[in-house]
Design an enzyme around this catalytic site. Structure first.
Site, PDB file in Angstrom:
ATOM      1  N   ASP A  83       0.828  -1.223   0.000  1.00 40.21           N
ATOM      2  CA  ASP A  83       0.000   0.000   0.000  1.00 40.21           C
ATOM      3  C   ASP A  83       0.858   1.268   0.000  1.00 40.21           C
ATOM      4  O   ASP A  83       0.563   2.218   0.758  1.00 40.21           O
ATOM      5  CB  ASP A  83      -0.921   0.045   1.236  1.00 40.21           C
ATOM      6  N   GLU A 119     -10.988  -1.054  -3.245  1.00 41.19           N
ATOM      7  CA  GLU A 119     -10.299  -0.305  -2.173  1.00 41.19           C
ATOM      8  C   GLU A 119      -9.180   0.533  -2.798  1.00 41.19           C
ATOM      9  O   GLU A 119      -9.031   0.583  -4.028  1.00 41.19           O
ATOM     10  CB  GLU A 119      -9.698  -1.290  -1.158  1.00 41.19           C
TER      11      GLU A 119
HETATM   12  O1  FUB Z   1      -2.488  -3.896   3.562  1.00 44.65           O
HETATM   13  C1  FUB Z   1      -3.760  -4.078   4.120  1.00 44.65           C
HETATM   14  C2  FUB Z   1      -4.844  -3.920   3.123  1.00 44.65           C
HETATM   15  O2  FUB Z   1      -4.535  -4.684   1.976  1.00 44.65           O
HETATM   16  C3  FUB Z   1      -5.049  -2.540   2.568  1.00 44.65           C
HETATM   17  O3  FUB Z   1      -5.716  -1.672   3.391  1.00 44.65           O
HETATM   18  C4  FUB Z   1      -5.766  -2.869   1.336  1.00 44.65           C
HETATM   19  O4  FUB Z   1      -5.850  -1.824   0.433  1.00 44.65           O
HETATM   20  C5  FUB Z   1      -4.963  -4.030   0.825  1.00 44.65           C
HETATM   21  O5  FUB Z   1      -3.842  -3.605   0.097  1.00 44.65           O
END
Ligand code: FUB
Length: 324
Positions: free
Chosen positions: A37, A206
């Site tokens: 991320d 997301e």
């Molecule tokens: O790294 C944790 C979670 O995995 C993130 O919040 C999401 O976007 C995914 O990448």
């Protein structure tokens, strides 16, 4: 003869110098360790990357940051914030996002992989320096509830040209946008009185991100499942920060020869060179642990109409590109 020798030495020196310059690349991943991320951001003459520490949720209790003057050599800044500072953090410290305002650095984060009725969600921390140490500004979440079906994670703060600070966020296939108040302790209602607007585009899951180029608003996000090879990045273009955002397709995805499940990215632009970079995570080929995510960088290119071209992932990464 003397001149011939000089010419020979000059030629060899030029060859060596050229090959050194050519070999000055970041490589991918750009630094050691399991980091996901990544938020890439420029402060002054320095590139910064703020990633999630990609480990099992109960171990995710701190952030490290990385800085570079040229995209090639990276310095690690350890534990810029952790659970000794964020008292309500129990696990899953995810997806840092940072913005500078009035000489202070505001770091947004999410905690606890929160469900409705639990404590957790999006928080905000502040520091005088991009390397921290960061202080928890509120001592509690800024957004705790599930609003419009969006899990409060994966926040990204975007400053519009009129000075408005928008925050895009959301997991579980829903994306909200809200306007932040002056000190980032709360929200400013939209004209219709609403605090949160759902703007979920395409197959959004997301990881929202926004930037402006040539007056157009590029909204980007991740689709698929982050532990799996179908994780990918898509985008839309709009003429304002609230959309509507219609998907123009996927621009970053698995390349079986390079890496899988590439996603949750950010974009940096060096105004000096004019180059754009995409910073993202991917799983190494053959790795079977979903937490095994590495932070990489490649060039983001556009066609003459301003469409984003599919990203060619590499092992070599990018060339040195100092900001000054
Ligand atoms: O790294 C944790 C979670 O995995 C993130 O919040 C999401 O976007 C995914 O990448």
């Amino acid at each position: 003869m003397k001149n011939l020798t000089k010419l020979f030495i000059f030629a060899v020196a030029t060859l060596v110098a050229t090959s050194c310059t050519e070999s000055k690349r970041s490589g991918n991943p750009i630094f050691e360790g399991w980091y996901a991320d990544p938020e890439g951001v420029i402060f002054g003459d320095t590139y910064w990357v703020y990633p999630t520490w990609s480990k099992p949720f109960p171990e995710q209790l701190h952030f490290d940051a990385f800085s570079s003057k040229d995209l090639v050599t990276w310095t690690k800044h350890e534990r810029i914030i952790d659970n000794t500072e964020i008292k309500w953090l129990n696990s899953a410290l995810w997806a840092p996002s940072i913005i500078e305002k009035d000489g202070k650095y505001y770091l947004m984060f999410s905690c606890n992989n929160v469900k409705q009725g639990e404590e957790g969600g999006i928080g905000v921390a502040v520091a005088d320096n991009p390397a921290g140490p960061f202080k928890d500004l509120l001592g509690k979440p800024l957004i705790n509830d599930i609003i419009n079906g969006a899990q409060p994670i994966d926040q990204f703060v975007f400053k519009d040209t009129d000075g408005t600070y928008y925050m895009y966020y959301g997991g579980w296939k829903h994306c909200n946008v809200c306007k932040l108040n002056d000190d980032f302790t709360g929200f400013v209602p939209f004209e219709d009185g609403e605090l949160f607007k759902e703007i979920t585009p395409g197959e959004y899951v997301e990881g929202p991100f926004m930037f402006i180029r040539d007056g157009k608003y590029y909204f980007m996000w991740s689709e698929g499942k982050w532990r799996q090879a179908n994780y990918r990045v898509a985008y839309a273009i709009a003429d304002n920060p609230l959309g509507p955002f219609e998907s123009r397709g996927v621009i970053l995805q698995t390349d079986e020869a390079i890496g899988t499940g590439a996603g949750h990215h950010s974009v940096m632009h060096n105004p000096r060179s004019g180059k754009y970079y995409i910073v993202y995570h991917r799983h190494p080929i053959g790795s079977t642990d979903g937490d095994d995510r590495r932070t990489c960088i490649d060039e983001l290119r556009f066609d003459n109409e301003g469409n984003i071209l599919p990203v060619k992932m590499t092992f070599e990464g990018v060339e040195a590109d100092p900001l000054q």
